[in-house]
Design an enzyme around this catalytic site. Sequence first.
Site, PDB file in Angstrom:
ATOM      1  N   SER A 174      46.652  66.569  47.569  1.00  0.00           N
ATOM      2  CA  SER A 174      45.449  67.292  48.026  1.00  0.00           C
ATOM      3  C   SER A 174      44.918  67.854  46.793  1.00  0.00           C
ATOM      4  O   SER A 174      44.419  67.037  45.909  1.00  0.00           O
ATOM      5  CB  SER A 174      45.654  68.201  49.091  1.00  0.00           C
ATOM      6  OG  SER A 174      44.488  68.804  49.647  1.00  0.00           O
ATOM      7  N   THR A 175      44.443  68.894  46.661  1.00  0.00           N
ATOM      8  CA  THR A 175      43.727  69.665  45.743  1.00  0.00           C
ATOM      9  C   THR A 175      44.363  69.383  44.388  1.00  0.00           C
ATOM     10  O   THR A 175      45.631  69.485  43.858  1.00  0.00           O
ATOM     11  CB  THR A 175      43.601  71.286  45.814  1.00  0.00           C
ATOM     12  OG1 THR A 175      43.274  71.538  47.064  1.00  0.00           O
ATOM     13  CG2 THR A 175      42.781  71.741  44.733  1.00  0.00           C
ATOM     14  N   HIS A 200      44.028  63.998  50.469  1.00  0.00           N
ATOM     15  CA  HIS A 200      42.828  64.748  51.295  1.00  0.00           C
ATOM     16  C   HIS A 200      41.448  64.503  50.621  1.00  0.00           C
ATOM     17  O   HIS A 200      41.068  64.971  49.609  1.00  0.00           O
ATOM     18  CB  HIS A 200      43.304  66.099  51.434  1.00  0.00           C
ATOM     19  CG  HIS A 200      44.490  66.532  52.463  1.00  0.00           C
ATOM     20  ND1 HIS A 200      45.206  67.375  52.315  1.00  0.00           N
ATOM     21  CD2 HIS A 200      45.248  65.744  53.096  1.00  0.00           C
ATOM     22  CE1 HIS A 200      46.334  67.544  52.988  1.00  0.00           C
ATOM     23  NE2 HIS A 200      46.194  66.220  53.522  1.00  0.00           N
ATOM     24  N   MET A 293      46.810  72.169  48.237  1.00  0.00           N
ATOM     25  CA  MET A 293      46.796  73.328  48.948  1.00  0.00           C
ATOM     26  C   MET A 293      47.369  73.080  50.283  1.00  0.00           C
ATOM     27  O   MET A 293      46.983  72.155  50.982  1.00  0.00           O
ATOM     28  CB  MET A 293      45.440  73.818  48.957  1.00  0.00           C
ATOM     29  CG  MET A 293      45.069  74.894  49.547  1.00  0.00           C
ATOM     30  SD  MET A 293      43.261  75.303  49.667  1.00  0.00           S
ATOM     31  CE  MET A 293      42.613  73.926  50.240  1.00  0.00           C
ATOM     32  N   ASP A 296      50.635  70.447  54.355  1.00  0.00           N
ATOM     33  CA  ASP A 296      50.763  69.000  54.874  1.00  0.00           C
ATOM     34  C   ASP A 296      51.689  68.244  53.942  1.00  0.00           C
ATOM     35  O   ASP A 296      51.681  68.206  52.896  1.00  0.00           O
ATOM     36  CB  ASP A 296      49.294  68.419  54.963  1.00  0.00           C
ATOM     37  CG  ASP A 296      49.481  67.055  55.614  1.00  0.00           C
ATOM     38  OD1 ASP A 296      50.083  67.034  56.536  1.00  0.00           O
ATOM     39  OD2 ASP A 296      48.480  66.477  55.387  1.00  0.00           O
TER      40      ASP A 296
END
Length: 352
Positions: A174-175, A200, A293, A296
């Site tokens: 993600s991030t 993401h 972040m 998940d």
Amino acid sequence: MPNKIRVLIVDDSALMRRVLSEMINATPDLEVAGCAPDATAAREMIKLLNPDVVTLDFHMPGMDGIEFLDRLMRLRPIPVVMVSSFTEAGSETTLKALELGAVDFIGKPRADGRRLDDYAEELADKIRAAKGARLRRQGVAVFAPPAAQMPAPPAGSGGGRGGGNGRIVFVGASTGGTEALKELLLGFPADCPPTLIVQHMPEAFTASFARRLDGLCAPRILEAQGNEKVEPGTVYIAPGHSHLQIRRGPAGYLTELLSTPPVNRHRPSVDVLFDSAAALAGRLAVGVILTGMGKDGAQGLLRMRRAGAQTFGQDEASCVVYGMPREAFLVGAVEEQWPLGDIARRVLAVTR
């Protein structure tokens, strides 16, 4: 309350500055330190106000957001969240911004789009994550130590070959993940094990992201369309509009896309991908969870490990945001934790 996170808004639109200011100031742990209409004003306000996080627009008079970001990250690194239009052209610019060192990005709020309170919540989450992020510049972690050296698989040994033993690699990020995935895949040979990835990212971005990686890395990298045969030498990236998983076909595994509701607030979700790996690939699967972040992928990776898969997590020092790998580590899903620079070699070593 602890000190609030102080945000500088840089946007040439007075309306956008007002909308973002109202959202940020309405969040208890955030406050607007100032607003700047262009790069010249932003530079002076950063010196004067010393904000914790900057939100930065791309389109500004004079120096645009990309040029300003490039100079900022070279001269005075500070966490930056880009505010972008979710278009094909905007996606290319956003990927360039992440390459230059922006922590994250978010689309501009639209009255005809999703509800503004949902947007405000996402904006606040990204600002909080940016405040605690390890800054990256030109694809290099500024504060991360050098990766430990491990020997690469010997040439000609089949070190990256996935066809011989049927191993499949499943990756979630993600991030900070766009640059982390680039580093991971640059370490994969052209005959790497088949690899499926959830990053993401909005749907307008994933095709551009796949094309960018395909032009840089040895394996074939594509945005999954569904029903593709899962083959060695190919990397499948989940499209931003659908979950990605595997299913059994008549001659091996196939990709499958699902438009089912978000999981952990995400579609695509890492847990959906990892759950299919646990259910169908079992011991043939290798799971990797990278910077990001939230949580998940943590439970899905745990289910993979319990099904016999080997699982790897990115270590805290090399993560932009040690969120998803931390959650996975805490629940016992991570078998081995490595700096980002070592993960590709470790994955290839276990898939030989």
